[in-house]
Design a protein around this motif. Sequence first.
Motif, PDB file in Angstrom:
ATOM      1  N   PHE A  87     -16.388  -7.475 -66.204  1.00 16.64           N
ATOM      2  CA  PHE A  87     -15.497  -6.717 -65.321  1.00 16.64           C
ATOM      3  C   PHE A  87     -16.139  -6.373 -63.976  1.00 16.64           C
ATOM      4  O   PHE A  87     -15.585  -5.586 -63.222  1.00 16.64           O
ATOM      5  CB  PHE A  87     -15.012  -5.447 -66.040  1.00 16.64           C
ATOM      6  N   VAL A  88     -17.309  -6.960 -63.725  1.00 17.38           N
ATOM      7  CA  VAL A  88     -17.955  -6.785 -62.415  1.00 17.38           C
ATOM      8  C   VAL A  88     -18.283  -8.169 -61.852  1.00 17.38           C
ATOM      9  O   VAL A  88     -18.292  -9.159 -62.587  1.00 17.38           O
ATOM     10  CB  VAL A  88     -19.255  -5.933 -62.505  1.00 17.38           C
ATOM     11  N   LEU A 110      -6.888  -6.475 -57.086  1.00 21.29           N
ATOM     12  CA  LEU A 110      -7.534  -5.871 -58.254  1.00 21.29           C
ATOM     13  C   LEU A 110      -6.644  -6.030 -59.484  1.00 21.29           C
ATOM     14  O   LEU A 110      -7.117  -6.354 -60.580  1.00 21.29           O
ATOM     15  CB  LEU A 110      -7.838  -4.389 -58.006  1.00 21.29           C
ATOM     16  N   MET A 111      -5.345  -5.818 -59.294  1.00 23.90           N
ATOM     17  CA  MET A 111      -4.430  -5.943 -60.419  1.00 23.90           C
ATOM     18  C   MET A 111      -4.468  -7.350 -61.005  1.00 23.90           C
ATOM     19  O   MET A 111      -4.555  -7.537 -62.218  1.00 23.90           O
ATOM     20  CB  MET A 111      -3.006  -5.609 -59.989  1.00 23.90           C
ATOM     21  N   GLY A 122      -7.967  -0.725 -61.683  1.00 26.72           N
ATOM     22  CA  GLY A 122      -9.250  -1.114 -61.095  1.00 26.72           C
ATOM     23  C   GLY A 122      -9.765  -2.413 -61.676  1.00 26.72           C
ATOM     24  O   GLY A 122      -9.068  -3.429 -61.675  1.00 26.72           O
ATOM     25  N   SER A 123     -10.960  -2.390 -62.242  1.00 24.20           N
ATOM     26  CA  SER A 123     -11.561  -3.589 -62.832  1.00 24.20           C
ATOM     27  C   SER A 123     -10.872  -4.014 -64.126  1.00 24.20           C
ATOM     28  O   SER A 123     -10.977  -5.162 -64.546  1.00 24.20           O
ATOM     29  CB  SER A 123     -13.026  -3.322 -63.143  1.00 24.20           C
ATOM     30  N   THR A 178     -14.410   1.500 -57.371  1.00 23.18           N
ATOM     31  CA  THR A 178     -15.557   1.359 -58.286  1.00 23.18           C
ATOM     32  C   THR A 178     -15.091   1.248 -59.732  1.00 23.18           C
ATOM     33  O   THR A 178     -14.031   1.756 -60.085  1.00 23.18           O
ATOM     34  CB  THR A 178     -16.505   2.588 -58.206  1.00 23.18           C
ATOM     35  N   ILE A 179     -15.911   0.562 -60.533  1.00 24.05           N
ATOM     36  CA  ILE A 179     -15.715   0.593 -61.989  1.00 24.05           C
ATOM     37  C   ILE A 179     -16.389   1.881 -62.448  1.00 24.05           C
ATOM     38  O   ILE A 179     -17.506   2.195 -62.046  1.00 24.05           O
ATOM     39  CB  ILE A 179     -16.320  -0.657 -62.670  1.00 24.05           C
ATOM     40  N   SER A 180     -15.679   2.661 -63.277  1.00 30.10           N
ATOM     41  CA  SER A 180     -16.193   3.980 -63.659  1.00 30.10           C
ATOM     42  C   SER A 180     -17.472   3.868 -64.480  1.00 30.10           C
ATOM     43  O   SER A 180     -17.712   2.873 -65.160  1.00 30.10           O
ATOM     44  CB  SER A 180     -15.149   4.734 -64.474  1.00 30.10           C
ATOM     45  N   GLN A 181     -18.255   4.946 -64.417  1.00 33.29           N
ATOM     46  CA  GLN A 181     -19.487   5.054 -65.206  1.00 33.29           C
ATOM     47  C   GLN A 181     -19.124   5.038 -66.708  1.00 33.29           C
ATOM     48  O   GLN A 181     -18.174   5.720 -67.115  1.00 33.29           O
ATOM     49  CB  GLN A 181     -20.124   6.389 -64.829  1.00 33.29           C
TER      50      GLN A 181
END
Length: 217
Positions: free
Chosen positions: A43-44, A118-119, A94-95, A65-68
């Motif tokens: 996902f990154v 992103l979608m 998001g991701s 951002t992709i969440s922590q």
Amino acid sequence: MDVHGIGMTSQRTRDRLLQRLREEGIHDERVLEAIRNVPRHMFVDEALSSRAYEDTALPIGHGQTISQPYIVALMTQALIAGKRLKKVLEVGTGSGYQTAVLASLVDEVYSVERLEPLMKQARRRLREIGCRNIQIKLSDGSWGWKDHAPYDGIIVTAAPAEVPPALLEQLAPGGRLVIPVGGPSMQQLLLVQHTDKGLTQERLEHVNFVPLVRDSI
Ligand code: SAH
């Protein structure tokens, strides 16, 4: 066989991440199992994939951002509260990582994202890893997704100044809403519950999300 293209080193960093989440207070075994199973490196961007199992947010382009992982785990744990939820709405795909974690824990996930690239990317990645109980659409999630309401759970991964009323309206009786609320650089993560006696609100912790952007209609 190394199905996800992830070697021994990554397996070790994944185990370390799980250990860290436990130490930080994530206790729901189903949530930990979901984090263990979802390949976050998918996902990154490839250039960041070696950092995918660090407990940190990473850029995904378009200023987002992709969440922590800790925040994903915390929000998911608060949302499901040990139950098997049927229908969940996510605002801010998001991701697609949080979407994938949810998809392994609940029956149906509906996710809304306002940025088309992103979608589309999230849709493709989720298909690639075989998630089928997900629908994603392009729109302003401040309005929820009325067609599939009411939801047993709603999770918002971008921060509005106040809880959008449409989301409260789309929460089923007994439902739970997890949402960061506040200004641009610091917000409070709230758990809102739709109980017999009305809505209750609990503060979980301070968080730092990108803003929930309202599109004019
Ligand atoms: N859970 C995601 C977080 C992505 S960041 C992940 O871990 O990858 C938040 C996302 O919310 C961004 O993709 C942003 O474009 C989206 N967003 C912001 N405002 C929105 C809105 N009003 N409706 C839908 N999505 C929104």
